[in-house]
Motif scaffolding. Structure first.
Motif, mmCIF file in Angstrom:
data_model
loop_
_atom_site.group_PDB
_atom_site.id
_atom_site.type_symbol
_atom_site.label_atom_id
_atom_site.label_comp_id
_atom_site.label_asym_id
_atom_site.label_seq_id
_atom_site.Cartn_x
_atom_site.Cartn_y
_atom_site.Cartn_z
ATOM 1 N N ALA A 32 120.381 0.933 -9.399
ATOM 2 C CA ALA A 32 120.950 2.256 -9.651
ATOM 3 C C ALA A 32 122.279 2.435 -8.929
ATOM 4 O O ALA A 32 122.478 1.916 -7.826
ATOM 5 C CB ALA A 32 119.967 3.340 -9.197
ATOM 6 N N CYS A 33 123.171 3.165 -9.567
ATOM 7 C CA CYS A 33 124.435 3.561 -8.946
ATOM 8 C C CYS A 33 124.879 4.863 -9.594
ATOM 9 O O CYS A 33 124.259 5.338 -10.538
ATOM 10 C CB CYS A 33 125.496 2.471 -9.083
ATOM 11 N N SER A 34 125.961 5.430 -9.109
ATOM 12 C CA SER A 34 126.317 6.780 -9.556
ATOM 13 C C SER A 34 127.048 6.821 -10.888
ATOM 14 O O SER A 34 127.091 7.868 -11.542
ATOM 15 C CB SER A 34 127.176 7.468 -8.487
ATOM 16 N N GLY A 35 127.638 5.711 -11.331
ATOM 17 C CA GLY A 35 128.413 5.752 -12.564
ATOM 18 C C GLY A 35 128.265 4.494 -13.383
ATOM 19 O O GLY A 35 127.425 3.635 -13.109
ATOM 20 N N LEU A 38 124.992 2.390 -18.553
ATOM 21 C CA LEU A 38 123.711 1.778 -18.230
ATOM 22 C C LEU A 38 123.496 0.511 -19.061
ATOM 23 O O LEU A 38 123.856 0.439 -20.226
ATOM 24 C CB LEU A 38 122.573 2.762 -18.470
ATOM 25 N N LEU A 54 132.409 1.797 -11.017
ATOM 26 C CA LEU A 54 131.090 2.428 -11.044
ATOM 27 C C LEU A 54 131.007 3.692 -10.184
ATOM 28 O O LEU A 54 129.919 4.216 -9.966
ATOM 29 C CB LEU A 54 130.032 1.412 -10.586
ATOM 30 N N PRO A 84 123.800 -1.673 -13.829
ATOM 31 C CA PRO A 84 123.115 -0.412 -13.554
ATOM 32 C C PRO A 84 122.102 -0.078 -14.644
ATOM 33 O O PRO A 84 122.412 -0.185 -15.837
ATOM 34 C CB PRO A 84 124.253 0.618 -13.520
ATOM 35 N N SER A 86 120.048 2.774 -13.939
ATOM 36 C CA SER A 86 119.715 4.165 -13.616
ATOM 37 C C SER A 86 120.882 4.803 -12.875
ATOM 38 O O SER A 86 121.640 4.113 -12.180
ATOM 39 C CB SER A 86 118.453 4.216 -12.748
ATOM 40 N N HIS A 87 120.997 6.122 -13.019
ATOM 41 C CA HIS A 87 121.991 6.880 -12.269
ATOM 42 C C HIS A 87 121.332 7.777 -11.228
ATOM 43 O O HIS A 87 121.974 8.681 -10.687
ATOM 44 C CB HIS A 87 122.849 7.727 -13.212
ATOM 45 N N THR A 88 120.062 7.566 -10.975
ATOM 46 C CA THR A 88 119.351 8.364 -9.983
ATOM 47 C C THR A 88 118.870 7.482 -8.837
ATOM 48 O O THR A 88 118.485 6.326 -9.054
ATOM 49 C CB THR A 88 118.141 9.084 -10.607
#
Length: 221
Positions: A32-35, A38, A54, A84, A86-88
């Motif tokens: 997961a990462c913020s940007g 996916l 990202l 990535p 997931s973004h959570t």
């Protein structure tokens, strides 16, 4: 193609280099990462790349950020592939399991390697200890389509009740999972705390150091 034995012989060390070193070993992180898009693979060569591509930072609390820190600020290698899913920050099993037919989740690794074949690959999902995800990830490593070999470096849970009298972690849900192969999977127990106070996945650190060791001494035969 050489026969690798990371599951038996990979060792943890620390790089003192100031210049990033080139390694033929492809290091792939899924998490997961913020940007970013996916299930898409991103080739990063620096912490700055992580921020640009990202929208990530090494201290933002995402598990892929731990791998970025380990790759560029601890092991000092010159490249890491991030996928990535997931973004959570909170772990969601479905995000990682994805869909094999659609090449989402851990199966996005197979899609990347088909388009970018490499004979030696280290795969890590930092901090992920879910047995179903690890089994799926190990399955991706084992399949390999006969063209490339991959090795999963994975974290063990740190629950106190999963440590035996000899202070060795033996999580039942992982040990009993017969899909894991000792030749293609290496477990790491424990995390690394940096001088800046960051908590880094032990598997992320070991995978990066193994890639660094390959650059210095060659792949294990």
């Amino acid at each position: 193609m050489s026969t690798e034995n990371y599951g038996s012989y990979g060792e943890l060390g620390k790089s003192q280099a100031t210049t990033p070193v080139s390694t033929d070993t492809v290091l792939i992180g899924v998490g997961a990462c913020s940007g970013g898009v996916l299930n898409k693979a991103y080739v990063l060569t620096s912490v700055a790349d992580y921020a640009t591509q990202l929208d990530g930072a090494v201290d933002d609390g995402f598990n892929l950020s731990e791998l970025v820190f380990a790759a560029f600020q601890l092991a000092n290698i010159n490249k890491v592939i991030l996928i990535p899913v997931s973004h959570t920050k909170a772990f969601t099993q479905a995000d990682y399991l994805g869909n094999a037919g659609l090449y989402t989740g851990v199966y996005a690794i197979a899609s990347y390697l088909r388009n970018n074949p490499s004979t030696v690959n280290l795969v890590v999902a930092p901090g992920v200890t879910d047995s179903a995800v690890l089994a799926a990830l190990n399955g991706v490593c084992l399949k390999a389509d006969g063209h490339w070999q991959s090795y999963m470096i994975y974290d063990l849970p740190e629950n106190a009740d999963q440590i035996n009298a000899s202070n060795i972690a033996i999580p039942a849900d992982i040990v009993e999972d017969k899909q894991l192969s000792s030749d293609h999977a290496r477990a790491v127990w424990g995390h690394i705390k940096t001088s800046g106070g960051y908590i880094i996945s032990g598997a992320a650190v070991q995978a990066c150091i193994m890639a660094r060791t390959d650059a210095d001494y060659g792949d294990p035969e």
